[in-house]
Design an enzyme around this catalytic site. Structure first.
Site, mmCIF file in Angstrom:
data_model
loop_
_atom_site.group_PDB
_atom_site.id
_atom_site.type_symbol
_atom_site.label_atom_id
_atom_site.label_comp_id
_atom_site.label_asym_id
_atom_site.label_seq_id
_atom_site.Cartn_x
_atom_site.Cartn_y
_atom_site.Cartn_z
ATOM 1 N N GLU A 1 51.604 64.207 24.249
ATOM 2 C CA GLU A 1 51.155 65.453 24.862
ATOM 3 C C GLU A 1 49.794 65.869 24.314
ATOM 4 O O GLU A 1 48.921 66.336 25.068
ATOM 5 C CB GLU A 1 52.190 66.557 24.627
ATOM 6 C CG GLU A 1 51.784 67.943 25.102
ATOM 7 C CD GLU A 1 51.526 68.035 26.599
ATOM 8 O OE1 GLU A 1 50.942 69.048 27.031
ATOM 9 O OE2 GLU A 1 51.902 67.110 27.356
ATOM 10 N N LYS B 1 46.230 71.769 39.336
ATOM 11 C CA LYS B 1 47.395 72.267 38.605
ATOM 12 C C LYS B 1 48.706 71.779 39.208
ATOM 13 O O LYS B 1 49.585 71.295 38.512
ATOM 14 C CB LYS B 1 47.360 73.797 38.603
ATOM 15 C CG LYS B 1 48.506 74.456 37.828
ATOM 16 C CD LYS B 1 48.347 74.269 36.356
ATOM 17 C CE LYS B 1 49.383 75.037 35.562
ATOM 18 N NZ LYS B 1 49.310 74.719 34.131
ATOM 19 N N ASN C 1 47.210 71.546 53.559
ATOM 20 C CA ASN C 1 47.579 71.016 52.246
ATOM 21 C C ASN C 1 48.572 69.885 52.474
ATOM 22 O O ASN C 1 49.537 70.042 53.225
ATOM 23 C CB ASN C 1 48.214 72.109 51.378
ATOM 24 C CG ASN C 1 48.698 71.563 50.043
ATOM 25 O OD1 ASN C 1 48.079 70.675 49.463
ATOM 26 N ND2 ASN C 1 49.808 72.084 49.564
ATOM 27 N N GLY C 2 48.327 68.744 51.833
ATOM 28 C CA GLY C 2 49.241 67.618 51.996
ATOM 29 C C GLY C 2 48.506 66.392 52.495
ATOM 30 O O GLY C 2 47.276 66.292 52.402
ATOM 31 N N HIS D 1 51.149 46.379 15.610
ATOM 32 C CA HIS D 1 51.417 45.551 16.786
ATOM 33 C C HIS D 1 50.303 45.682 17.835
ATOM 34 O O HIS D 1 50.567 45.596 19.025
ATOM 35 C CB HIS D 1 52.773 45.913 17.383
ATOM 36 C CG HIS D 1 53.906 45.714 16.425
ATOM 37 N ND1 HIS D 1 54.395 44.469 16.101
ATOM 38 C CD2 HIS D 1 54.616 46.607 15.682
ATOM 39 C CE1 HIS D 1 55.379 44.601 15.226
ATOM 40 N NE2 HIS D 1 55.525 45.887 14.949
ATOM 41 N N GLU E 1 42.517 65.651 29.275
ATOM 42 C CA GLU E 1 42.327 66.601 30.367
ATOM 43 C C GLU E 1 41.130 67.513 30.137
ATOM 44 O O GLU E 1 40.350 67.776 31.063
ATOM 45 C CB GLU E 1 43.591 67.465 30.528
ATOM 46 C CG GLU E 1 44.780 66.729 31.108
ATOM 47 C CD GLU E 1 46.020 67.600 31.132
ATOM 48 O OE1 GLU E 1 46.769 67.540 32.119
ATOM 49 O OE2 GLU E 1 46.262 68.336 30.151
ATOM 50 N N ARG F 1 44.722 75.391 42.143
ATOM 51 C CA ARG F 1 45.336 74.376 42.989
ATOM 52 C C ARG F 1 44.309 73.399 43.574
ATOM 53 O O ARG F 1 44.670 72.378 44.160
ATOM 54 C CB ARG F 1 46.107 75.036 44.141
ATOM 55 C CG ARG F 1 47.218 75.961 43.702
ATOM 56 C CD ARG F 1 47.891 76.611 44.895
ATOM 57 N NE ARG F 1 48.633 75.630 45.666
ATOM 58 C CZ ARG F 1 49.933 75.389 45.535
ATOM 59 N NH1 ARG F 1 50.643 76.074 44.644
ATOM 60 N NH2 ARG F 1 50.529 74.489 46.281
ATOM 61 N N LYS G 1 46.270 66.483 26.425
ATOM 62 C CA LYS G 1 45.401 67.680 26.394
ATOM 63 C C LYS G 1 43.952 67.290 26.125
ATOM 64 O O LYS G 1 43.019 67.825 26.743
ATOM 65 C CB LYS G 1 45.865 68.656 25.294
ATOM 66 C CG LYS G 1 47.195 69.342 25.501
ATOM 67 C CD LYS G 1 47.344 70.041 26.814
ATOM 68 C CE LYS G 1 48.177 69.194 27.697
ATOM 69 N NZ LYS G 1 48.623 69.642 28.954
ATOM 70 N N TRP H 1 41.189 70.065 46.893
ATOM 71 C CA TRP H 1 41.208 68.999 45.889
ATOM 72 C C TRP H 1 41.261 67.714 46.687
ATOM 73 O O TRP H 1 42.245 67.414 47.350
ATOM 74 C CB TRP H 1 42.423 69.142 44.974
ATOM 75 C CG TRP H 1 42.435 68.189 43.819
ATOM 76 C CD1 TRP H 1 41.886 68.380 42.584
ATOM 77 C CD2 TRP H 1 43.065 66.889 43.774
ATOM 78 N NE1 TRP H 1 42.106 67.293 41.788
ATOM 79 C CE2 TRP H 1 42.835 66.362 42.488
ATOM 80 C CE3 TRP H 1 43.774 66.131 44.692
ATOM 81 C CZ2 TRP H 1 43.312 65.109 42.109
ATOM 82 C CZ3 TRP H 1 44.241 64.880 44.307
ATOM 83 C CH2 TRP H 1 44.007 64.384 43.033
ATOM 84 N N CYS I 1 45.919 71.575 47.451
ATOM 85 C CA CYS I 1 44.954 72.572 47.908
ATOM 86 C C CYS I 1 45.652 73.919 47.984
ATOM 87 O O CYS I 1 46.878 73.999 47.966
ATOM 88 C CB CYS I 1 44.417 72.213 49.291
ATOM 89 S SG CYS I 1 43.796 70.529 49.423
#
Length: 586
Positions: free
Chosen positions: A463, A581, A100-101, A486, A470, A27, A467, A74, A2
């Site tokens: 990566e 983020k 936050n936390g 396989h 996300e 955030r 993307k 968040w 947050c």
């Protein structure tokens, strides 16, 4: 995960707080709220949605008072609702907090407080802080003592800011970021310098287990045992004030487009540190590298670079898994820790575990004021400016450049690291945007995408799939080319799209063979290559470049593809659902 902010000064607090929250929205953006102090009363307004939406609905910035706190959320505890949004007032309304936390013992504390008559409205762990502060203040009538007693009972990692009914602000931190801004017209307390950097560049960084009290008499800092603490005021770089989209529709597109410049700047302000780190690595008994998400994919690239060019073995570790193998670090090893924000809880935990064995920490980080920097022996800055888009783009290529520079230093220039050519190649890719948009249009109704690469291109496949996940919410999976037979080949049919990373290098022929095997099963092939082939249904061409440098450019068209596919699917590329983020909670 947050953003929190507090302000005490001579200007109206609410507009300053709302503006700061908008800048820190990356955030957390599930909900938002503001509380201000005026005429011996704390007024709270909050709601579900992004900052501008909630502000339009409930007029956050019209709250009266020159003292206040704010929050973007968040969610970790409790659904995304107006009630669960911060700030949270105590049951009496005489104290309000933003947090936050995670408070690990919140259920135990909540039960104890409820038996004492304190009521709770939300499902959050945060509300217990407000009522615990209120309980301790009711006993002592001293703000300092009430904070000391409160933090003594809280378990977990947290940072919070509280406003009391006399207009005093109090804030405390334990393993979560908290920064004080010292301005001419007031004080700021925030989880990020972006919250206030346009007002002042003079800051104080409280250490872990310290708290702050700000009132009309000024600022005081104490440790958790109530001992006074002195800190120097330092200046932060004004580059972090430049966090605007400008002509771009989204931060994500802006940050993708900045890469021709950011790869030239990566590490430039910490050249001495790169040299020191490289020398330290040369003499390391054991070398590890860790990161989360995108940063872990950079670590996988590092494994190839260090092995092939520096002839050094390096073990990549997923940061969140380190706690389950704490004996992995041998004494006096070196751990390279990669994090854009420098506040990732998983990375910081991995660092703490490594340090207990006497290992030295080399960090690669964008925020040079972060917790990770303070935990490191040597820190190397990405120097790519603020990255607001939740999906990492320019920070990833900047991380790669720093790793390339370290390896090139160790092997005395064996990589032929011509970043000017890389920059020009990325410019060409960016100019080919229309072809990428056409391919993105084809992905609008696709449910599954596979991204395939061999050798050093496999981490780029991972990566690239990240993307796509996300930004588009399409299921995407990165695959090593040799593993098709396989298992993954069973998934290929006429409904499948497969993105092939296939530059004309030593992996080209084998990867093309894999593409033909996939094509024979009816799947659609998107080829990313500097060489055309009839096997590709869609070809996204990239410039030819030195073989070792392809990872720096081949990720860019996938970033653009994910961005444009997100627009086709009508999703917000800057703020993907359920993501934040800076992941500062476990």
């Amino acid at each position: 995960m947050c953003s929190i902010i507090g302000y005490l000064g001579i200007s109206p607090a609410a507009p300053i707080i709302v503006k700061g929250l908008k800048r820190m929205e990356y955030r957390g953006y599930d909900s938002v709220g503001v509380a201000t102090f005026s005429e011996h009363h704390i007024n709270v307004r909050k709601g579900v949605g992004k900052v501008l939406e909630v502000n339009k609905a409930v007029k956050l910035d019209e709250l009266i008072g020159t003292i206040g706190i704010g929050h973007t959320r968040w969610a970790t505890h409790g659904m995304v609702t107006d009630t669960n949004a911060h700030p949270h007032p105590s049951s009496s309304g005489e104290i309000a907090i933003v947090h936050n936390g995670i408070i690990e013992n919140h259920e135990e504390l909540k039960k104890e407080l409820q038996t004492l008559g304190y009521t709770f409205k939300s499902q959050t762990d945060s509300e217990v802080i407000a009522n615990l502060l209120q309980y301790n203040y009711d006993k002592t009538k001293e703000i300092k003592k009430s904070v000391v007693d409160t933090v003594a009972e809280l378990k977990g990692n947290y940072a919070f800011v509280a406003v009391f009914q006399d207009g005093t602000l109090a804030a405390a931190r334990l393993h979560e970021p908290l920064i004080i801004g010292v301005g001419r017209e007031g004080y700021f307390i925030s989880s990020d310098v972006l919250g206030f950097v346009e007002y002042t560049d003079e800051v104080i960084y409280p250490d872990n287990k310290e708290f702050v009290i700000i009132d009309s008499s000024g600022l005081k800092i104490f440790d958790f045992d109530a001992n006074p603490v002195q800190h120097q005021i330092t200046k932060v770089s004004k580059e972090f004030a430049d966090a605007y989209k400008g002509q771009y529709a989204h931060y994500t597109l802006k940050e993708i487009s900045e890469q021709p410049t950011t790869i030239l700047n990566a590490g430039n302000k910490t050249k001495i540190e790169i040299d020191l780190a490289s020398d330290l690595i040369k003499h390391a008994r054991n070398l590890y590298i860790t990161g989360s998400g995108t940063s872990y994919n950079a670590a996988l690239i590092a494994k190839f670079l260090f092995s092939k060019y520096a002839k050094i073995k390096i073990d990549p570790l997923i940061s969140s898994e380190v706690q389950f193998s704490p004996d992995i670090f041998e004494e006096k090893s070196i751990l390279i820790a990669i994090s854009q924000s420098g506040e990732s809880a998983d990375v910081l935990e991995a660092v703490n575990i490594a340090k207990k064995t006497g290992s030295k920490i080399i960090s690669i980080v964008n925020m040079m004021t972060s917790s990770l920097v303070h935990q490191s022996s040597i820190s190397i800055g990405l120097n790519c400016g603020p990255e607001i888009g939740v999906a990492a783009t320019k920070s990833f290529t900047s991380q790669l450049v720093v790793l390339y520079k370290m390896v090139d230093k160790i092997c005395d220039g064996c990589i032929e690291l011509d970043l000017t050519k890389v920059s020009e190649a990325i410019k060409k890719i960016l100019s080919n945007d229309s072809k990428i948009r056409d391919v993105a249009n084809r992905l609008k109704d696709v449910s599954d995408i596979y991204v395939l690469g061999r050798g050093i291109h496999y981490p780029i496949a991972s990566e690239g799939s990240l993307k796509l996940k996300e930004l588009t919410y399409i299921h995407a999976e990165g695959l090593p080319g040799g593993e098709l037979k396989h298992g993954p080949l069973a998934l290929m049919d006429s409904n499948s799209y497969v993105l092939i990373i296939n530059p004309n290098d030593s992996t080209y022929n084998d990867t093309l063979t894999s593409a033909r095997e996939i094509k024979a099963r009816g799947a659609k092939i998107i080829g990313i290559s500097d060489k055309p082939s009839d096997v590709y249904d869609y070809w996204i061409d990239i410039p030819s470049i030195t073989e070792s440098l392809y990872p720096l450019i081949e990720i860019v068209p996938i970033q653009l593809l994910a961005y444009h596919a997100a627009l086709e699917k009508d999703t917000d590329p800057d703020y993907p659902r359920n993501l934040a983020k800076s992941v500062t909670v476990k």
